[in-house]
Design a protein around this motif. Structure first.
Motif, PDB file in Angstrom:
ATOM      1  N   LYS A  23       0.905  -1.054   0.448  1.00 30.16           N
ATOM      2  CA  LYS A  23      -0.610  -0.503   0.191  1.00 30.16           C
ATOM      3  C   LYS A  23       0.846   1.410  -0.007  1.00 30.16           C
ATOM      4  N   LYS A  24       0.808   2.304  -1.202  1.00 29.50           N
ATOM      5  CA  LYS A  24       1.612   3.264  -1.382  1.00 29.50           C
ATOM      6  C   LYS A  24       0.990   4.626  -0.953  1.00 29.50           C
ATOM      7  N   VAL A  25       1.067   5.277   0.657  1.00 29.14           N
ATOM      8  CA  VAL A  25       1.425   6.377   1.002  1.00 29.14           C
ATOM      9  C   VAL A  25       0.815   7.332   0.136  1.00 29.14           C
ATOM     10  N   VAL A  26      -0.286   7.957  -0.679  1.00 31.23           N
ATOM     11  CA  VAL A  26      -0.502   9.292  -1.326  1.00 31.23           C
ATOM     12  C   VAL A  26      -0.126  10.266  -0.649  1.00 31.23           C
ATOM     13  N   ALA A  27       0.961  10.872  -0.802  1.00 34.36           N
ATOM     14  CA  ALA A  27       0.869  11.977  -0.499  1.00 34.36           C
ATOM     15  C   ALA A  27      -0.258  13.474  -0.851  1.00 34.36           C
ATOM     16  N   PRO A  28       0.001  14.707   0.455  1.00 36.34           N
ATOM     17  CA  PRO A  28      -1.369  14.985   0.478  1.00 36.34           C
ATOM     18  C   PRO A  28      -1.187  16.389  -1.118  1.00 36.34           C
ATOM     19  N   ALA A  29      -2.074  16.490  -1.879  1.00 35.27           N
ATOM     20  CA  ALA A  29      -2.366  17.693  -3.103  1.00 35.27           C
ATOM     21  C   ALA A  29      -1.789  19.000  -2.681  1.00 35.27           C
ATOM     22  N   VAL A  30      -1.205  18.971  -3.151  1.00 34.23           N
ATOM     23  CA  VAL A  30      -0.418  20.967  -2.636  1.00 34.23           C
ATOM     24  C   VAL A  30      -1.025  21.803  -3.609  1.00 34.23           C
ATOM     25  N   GLU A  31      -1.384  22.691  -3.271  1.00 36.09           N
ATOM     26  CA  GLU A  31      -2.192  23.239  -4.337  1.00 36.09           C
ATOM     27  C   GLU A  31      -1.551  24.321  -4.775  1.00 36.09           C
ATOM     28  N   LYS A  32      -0.844  24.443  -5.324  1.00 42.61           N
ATOM     29  CA  LYS A  32      -0.163  25.789  -6.532  1.00 42.61           C
ATOM     30  C   LYS A  32      -1.126  27.107  -6.307  1.00 42.61           C
ATOM     31  N   ARG A  33      -0.739  27.882  -6.598  1.00 39.68           N
ATOM     32  CA  ARG A  33      -1.053  29.676  -6.002  1.00 39.68           C
ATOM     33  C   ARG A  33      -0.578  30.157  -7.877  1.00 39.68           C
ATOM     34  N   ALA A  34      -1.645  30.183  -8.313  1.00 42.60           N
ATOM     35  CA  ALA A  34      -0.533  31.347  -9.834  1.00 42.60           C
ATOM     36  C   ALA A  34      -0.471  32.240  -9.637  1.00 42.60           C
ATOM     37  N   LEU A  35       0.596  32.553 -10.332  1.00 36.70           N
ATOM     38  CA  LEU A  35       1.211  33.989 -10.537  1.00 36.70           C
ATOM     39  C   LEU A  35       0.260  34.976 -10.729  1.00 36.70           C
ATOM     40  N   PRO A  36       0.188  36.442 -10.264  1.00 40.14           N
ATOM     41  CA  PRO A  36       0.106  37.260 -10.272  1.00 40.14           C
ATOM     42  C   PRO A  36      -0.625  38.054 -12.095  1.00 40.14           C
ATOM     43  N   GLU A  37      -1.935  37.890 -12.651  1.00 38.05           N
ATOM     44  CA  GLU A  37      -2.431  38.246 -14.271  1.00 38.05           C
ATOM     45  C   GLU A  37      -1.770  36.855 -14.990  1.00 38.05           C
ATOM     46  N   THR A  38      -1.946  35.710 -14.039  1.00 40.72           N
ATOM     47  CA  THR A  38      -1.438  34.674 -15.600  1.00 40.72           C
ATOM     48  C   THR A  38      -3.052  33.861 -15.034  1.00 40.72           C
ATOM     49  N   LYS A  39      -3.198  34.176 -16.134  1.00 38.73           N
ATOM     50  CA  LYS A  39      -4.323  33.170 -17.069  1.00 38.73           C
ATOM     51  C   LYS A  39      -4.883  31.759 -17.196  1.00 38.73           C
ATOM     52  N   GLU A  40      -5.897  31.326 -16.348  1.00 37.24           N
ATOM     53  CA  GLU A  40      -6.007  29.796 -15.884  1.00 37.24           C
ATOM     54  C   GLU A  40      -7.222  29.199 -16.805  1.00 37.24           C
ATOM     55  N   LEU A  41      -7.122  27.532 -16.606  1.00 38.94           N
ATOM     56  CA  LEU A  41      -8.116  26.987 -17.114  1.00 38.94           C
ATOM     57  C   LEU A  41      -8.831  26.459 -16.434  1.00 38.94           C
ATOM     58  N   VAL A  42     -10.334  27.058 -16.605  1.00 42.09           N
ATOM     59  CA  VAL A  42     -11.758  26.768 -15.776  1.00 42.09           C
ATOM     60  C   VAL A  42     -12.409  26.187 -16.708  1.00 42.09           C
ATOM     61  N   SER A  43     -13.612  25.795 -16.159  1.00 44.41           N
ATOM     62  CA  SER A  43     -14.984  25.343 -17.031  1.00 44.41           C
ATOM     63  C   SER A  43     -15.901  26.279 -16.009  1.00 44.41           C
ATOM     64  N   ILE A  44     -16.774  27.051 -16.554  1.00 44.23           N
ATOM     65  CA  ILE A  44     -18.273  27.828 -15.803  1.00 44.23           C
ATOM     66  C   ILE A  44     -18.915  27.565 -17.001  1.00 44.23           C
ATOM     67  N   LYS A  45     -20.436  27.266 -16.369  1.00 41.73           N
ATOM     68  CA  LYS A  45     -21.418  27.649 -17.008  1.00 41.73           C
ATOM     69  C   LYS A  45     -21.895  29.288 -17.334  1.00 41.73           C
ATOM     70  N   LEU A  46     -22.334  28.921 -17.938  1.00 42.71           N
ATOM     71  CA  LEU A  46     -22.875  30.046 -19.351  1.00 42.71           C
ATOM     72  C   LEU A  46     -24.229  30.534 -19.322  1.00 42.71           C
ATOM     73  N   ASP A  47     -24.945  31.458 -19.145  1.00 43.96           N
ATOM     74  CA  ASP A  47     -26.554  31.639 -19.633  1.00 43.96           C
ATOM     75  C   ASP A  47     -25.870  31.773 -21.211  1.00 43.96           C
ATOM     76  N   SER A  48     -26.649  31.193 -22.267  1.00 46.88           N
ATOM     77  CA  SER A  48     -26.424  30.807 -23.794  1.00 46.88           C
ATOM     78  C   SER A  48     -26.774  31.804 -24.584  1.00 46.88           C
ATOM     79  N   ALA A  49     -28.062  33.612 -23.751  1.00 49.45           N
ATOM     80  CA  ALA A  49     -27.591  34.961 -24.223  1.00 49.45           C
ATOM     81  C   ALA A  49     -26.858  35.089 -23.543  1.00 49.45           C
TER      82      ALA A  49
END
Length: 79
Positions: A23-49
């Motif tokens: 059984k391998k011990v899974v390391a906890p996920a480390v959240e990496k903070r994005a650099l300022p003014e850097t665009k990140e790929l996200v998924s959002i739901k928008l109204d079609s209009a």
């Protein structure tokens, strides 16, 4: 008092113990903070209009949505 031995007694038990998956011990996920003014790929739901409104002007619609959201953020700063 009968207890089971800590080590395998038979050769078959010893072989099975050697090849048993470890059984391998899974390391906890480390959240990496994005650099300022850097665009990140996200998924959002928008109204079609809303989506059609920004897409009607052609390419660059994602930048226009980003600019509109940035204007809202700058108009309503959190303290």
């Amino acid at each position: 008092m009968a207890t089971t031995p800590r080590r395998p007694v038979s050769a078959m038990d010893a072989a099975e113990a050697l090849f048993k998956p470890v059984k391998k011990v899974v390391a906890p996920a480390v959240e990496k903070r994005a650099l300022p003014e850097t665009k990140e790929l996200v998924s959002i739901k928008l109204d079609s209009a809303v989506l059609h409104y920004f897409q009607d002007d052609g390419p660059g619609w994602q930048d226009r949505i980003n600019d509109a959201l940035r204007a809202v953020v700058e108009a309503n700063p959190k303290d």
